[in-house]
Design an enzyme around this catalytic site. Structure first.
Site, PDB file in Angstrom:
ATOM      1  N   ASP A  54      -2.219 -13.313  -8.519  1.00 25.42           N
ATOM      2  CA  ASP A  54      -3.105 -14.017  -9.455  1.00 25.42           C
ATOM      3  C   ASP A  54      -2.866 -13.480 -10.865  1.00 25.42           C
ATOM      4  O   ASP A  54      -1.978 -12.658 -11.090  1.00 25.42           O
ATOM      5  CB  ASP A  54      -4.576 -13.867  -9.027  1.00 25.42           C
ATOM      6  N   ASP A  68      -4.617 -11.483 -12.824  1.00 26.29           N
ATOM      7  CA  ASP A  68      -4.783 -10.043 -12.968  1.00 26.29           C
ATOM      8  C   ASP A  68      -3.595  -9.289 -12.381  1.00 26.29           C
ATOM      9  O   ASP A  68      -3.096  -8.335 -12.973  1.00 26.29           O
ATOM     10  CB  ASP A  68      -6.059  -9.578 -12.248  1.00 26.29           C
ATOM     11  N   GLU A 106      -1.575  -2.540  -5.998  1.00 26.04           N
ATOM     12  CA  GLU A 106      -2.780  -2.793  -6.778  1.00 26.04           C
ATOM     13  C   GLU A 106      -4.015  -2.671  -5.885  1.00 26.04           C
ATOM     14  O   GLU A 106      -4.163  -3.371  -4.898  1.00 26.04           O
ATOM     15  CB  GLU A 106      -2.713  -4.211  -7.355  1.00 26.04           C
TER      16      GLU A 106
END
Ligand code: 0RA
Length: 661
Positions: free
Chosen positions: A506, A508, A431
């Site tokens: 987290d 997201d 990510e």
């Protein structure tokens, strides 16, 4: 001593030696019998006993199974079947109960005329559960008497004894076992994991009530579905808009009962789940092929016969068109099932294809004659699917011409590995560009490739296939993996042996991980079924005291590290006082500095390698599909339109409990 008795005695002890050898084999190589010794293998113990109780139900003698997770860590499984036989076994010369509990595969020796559950890891026998238990207690109610025997690691403590009588005619078996903690990595049972299997069994066996109790938590849930497979299909489609009421087909040929429920919804994906003798055939097989063949042929015939497709129209409806938006559960019972495939969950018996095909062909034709308005609705839906398929083909061709999907034109963002041996190579899908950068610097470039992904990828659960294919991030993943997509997907072409998803710890990050998993699940499912997909586990905390720096991967670990550091401080009190820095608010009084990692980007390349990427020291979670139905449900709930069930689901599960990641 007479000759005859002497002979018997010898026979008896010879059998005993064999028994001990059998039990020893199981204890020495438990994974051969139950798959592994992780939480998954542990839960197989319950499944194994429950499968036996369900066998009694299939034979028509049981309507209730009660599973209790006891406070002492043991499990009790009770049923109202015939009770395990206790009479002297003519060959083994001891109580049949003792034979069933101590001899490997003894189940088969008892001419039980039910359908064998011998798929995958099922049907290894209760003796395996016994061998892997510190203590097991068996209680049988049969012929008005209560019998009992206890075992330690599979070895009987004493002979089978009558311990009482009972009134009425309720026969049954009660098995209580405490898994051996020297064998299993964990001996903690998970309520949801057990519940998932019991719920599935309740759908598949509508006559049985399954109950699960957790004594420690004081929870109890019961599952009983009068509608059986019809209820199962409704449950799977809970958050989709169904086009019609489920269609139910039941029939039997050559001792092979077939039961199917299906419906069409507004979804683009196919959700078909197949079972053989209550075992989820994740890889499909001949029963599924028979169903699909009959579906395509019967609907096409019906459409032409009723003028729903004009003879001269350009549209031809293919199997794929009948699969879009289809939710189905297929359950067959096969006397001698042959299981094939990577995970031994693919039915191989060729005769089953024509059995299912014939039954579905006949019954579905009848149904359509009686329900023409539903027939019309379904055909119209499939025609729309055909049009969309044509559009998707054009989109794919367009992108193919640009070479965006093939692995000859690897995405620019990919930092590939240098060796060219898929088995030993892995790709990290990371990510964000910044974490991607650290990963590129920190990795072992010989066998680790890095593909950074920007923000949230497309939610494939809500998009049409042409939109999915146009998405840049998805194109990059497809071409990096290099094994094609959808129907053309060939897992053996994967350029990597491990696909590792690495996202922030987290909200997201977990959303992005779910989006990636949804994409892989819907379009490269075999990667998951063959166990090639993993989730990286970056640490949540760095804990520092003096020169010592350790990472903690969850709150429990953090607390125990702090506790250890504190106790060490007590023994070297003066040194610690010296080291307490002035900034006391970020540091607790003992001089222990705790920092929480918010994202992967906060770690430098060396830290990222050390904590998360070094195969020698890292932990990665393998994504597996224990039950495809449960997995489908998860993706639908997490990615679907409805907000409330998603919120409830996330609160309840917090992690992907059912995906067993
Ligand atoms: C052997 C033979 C028969 C039943 C069973 C075993 C049996 C095993 C388990 C394990 C849990 N519950 C169970 N219930 C039954 C056939 C019994 C007969 O023919 O009477």
């Amino acid at each position: 001593m007479s000759k005859a008795i002497e002979k018997n005695k010898n026979e008896y002890s010879a059998k005993n030696i064999n028994v001990l050898k059998g039990l020893e084999a199981v204890r020495k190589r438990p994974a051969m019998y139950i798959g592994d010794v992780s939480s998954r293998g542990l839960h197989h113990l319950i499944n194994e006993v429950v499968d036996n109780s369900i066998d009694e139900a299939l034979a028509g003698y049981n309507d209730r199974v009660l599973v209790t997770l006891n406070k002492d860590g043991s499990v009790t499984v009770e049923d109202r079947g015939r009770g395990i036989p206790v009479d002297l076994h003519p060959v083994e010369k001891r109580s049949a109960l003792e034979v069933v509990m101590t001899v490997l595969h003894a189940g088969g020796k008892f001419d039980k005329s039910s359908y064998k559950v011998s798929g995958g890891l099922h049907g290894v026998g209760v003796s395996v559960v016994n061998a892997l238990s510190e203590v097991l207690k068996a209680e049988v109610r049969r012929d008005g008497k209560i019998y009992f025997q206890e075992y330690r690691k599979g070895v009987p403590v004493d002979k089978v004894k009558q311990i009482g009588t009972y009134k009425g005619d309720q026969t049954g078996t009660k098995i209580n076992f405490l898994p051996d903690s020297t064998i299993f990595k964990t001996t903690k049972f998970n309520f949801e994991t057990v519940a998932e299997r019991l719920r599935e069994l309740a759908y598949l066996n509508k006559e049985v009530t399954m109950t699960l109790k957790d004594e420690a938590e004081g929870i109890e849930e019961s599952y009983k579905f009068k509608g059986g497979l019809i209820d199962f299909v409704k449950y799977l489609d809970e958050q989709r808009q169904a086009l019609h009421k489920p269609i139910y087909i039941e029939g039997e040929r050559d001792n092979t009962p077939v039961e199917i429920a299906f419906e069409y919804s507004d979804s683009y994906s196919e959700n078909v789940h197949s079972y053989v003798n209550n075992i989820n055939t994740i890889e499909g097989g001949t029963h599924l092929v028979g169903f699909r063949t009959a579906l395509t042929r019967t609907f096409n015939n019906y459409a032409y016969k009723n003028g729903l497709i004009k003879e001269n129209s350009k549209i031809t409806l293919t199997g794929d068109d009948f699969r879009e938006g289809l939710t189905a559960v297929i359950s067959v019972k096969v006397m001698e099932p042959q299981f094939e495939g990577q995970t031994k969950t693919k039915l191989g018996n060729s005769e089953v294809k024509s059995i299912v095909e014939t039954i579905v062909g006949e019954k579905l034709s009848e149904y359509l004659e009686e329900n023409p308005s539903i027939g019309k609705k379904i055909i119209e839906k499939c025609m729309r699917a055909a049009e969309a398929r044509e559009a998707a083909r054009k989109a794919r061709d367009l992108i193919r011409r640009k070479n965006a999907l093939d692995s000859l034109h690897l995405p620019g963002k990919l930092a590939d590995c240098s060796i060219n041996d898929p088995e030993h190579c892995e790709i990290y899908i990371v990510e964000g560009d910044s974490a991607g950068g650290s990963a590129k610097q920190g990795r072992d470039r010989r066998f680790q490739a890095i593909l950074p992904i920007k923000g949230k990828i497309l939610n494939v659960e809500k998009a049409k296939i042409n939109k999915i294919l146009e998405n840049q991030e998805i194109q990059a993943i497809i071409s990096a993996i290099g094994a094609g997509l959808g129907e053309d997907f060939d897992p053996s072409k994967s350029r990597y042996g491990k696909i590792i998803l690495m996202t922030d710890a987290d909200v997201d990050g977990s959303h992005i991980r779910t989006l990636l998993l949804t994409f892989l699940y819907r379009h490269m499912k075999e990667l998951i079924t063959v166990g090639k997909v993993f989730i990286a586990q970056p640490p949540l905390y760095k804990i520092k005291k003096g020169k010592e720096e350790v990472y903690a991967y969850d709150d429990n670990e953090r607390d125990s590290i702090i506790k250890r550091m504190k106790s060490e401080s007590k023994t070297k009190k003066e040194e610690v006082v010296e080291e307490v820095p002035k900034l006391a608010d970020t540091i607790n009084p003992k001089g222990i500095l705790i920092s929480r990692y918010k994202g992967l980007g906060e770690m430098n390349p060396e830290q990222l390698w050390q904590t998360t990427m070094n195969p020698e020291t890292r932990t990665v979670l393998q994504v597996s599909i224990e039950s495809a139905a449960a997995a489908d449900k998860i993706f639908e709930t997490l990615m679907g339109d409805e907000v409330e069930p998603r919120r409830e689901f996330i609160e309840k599960h917090a992690k992907y409990a059912n995906l067993d990641v």
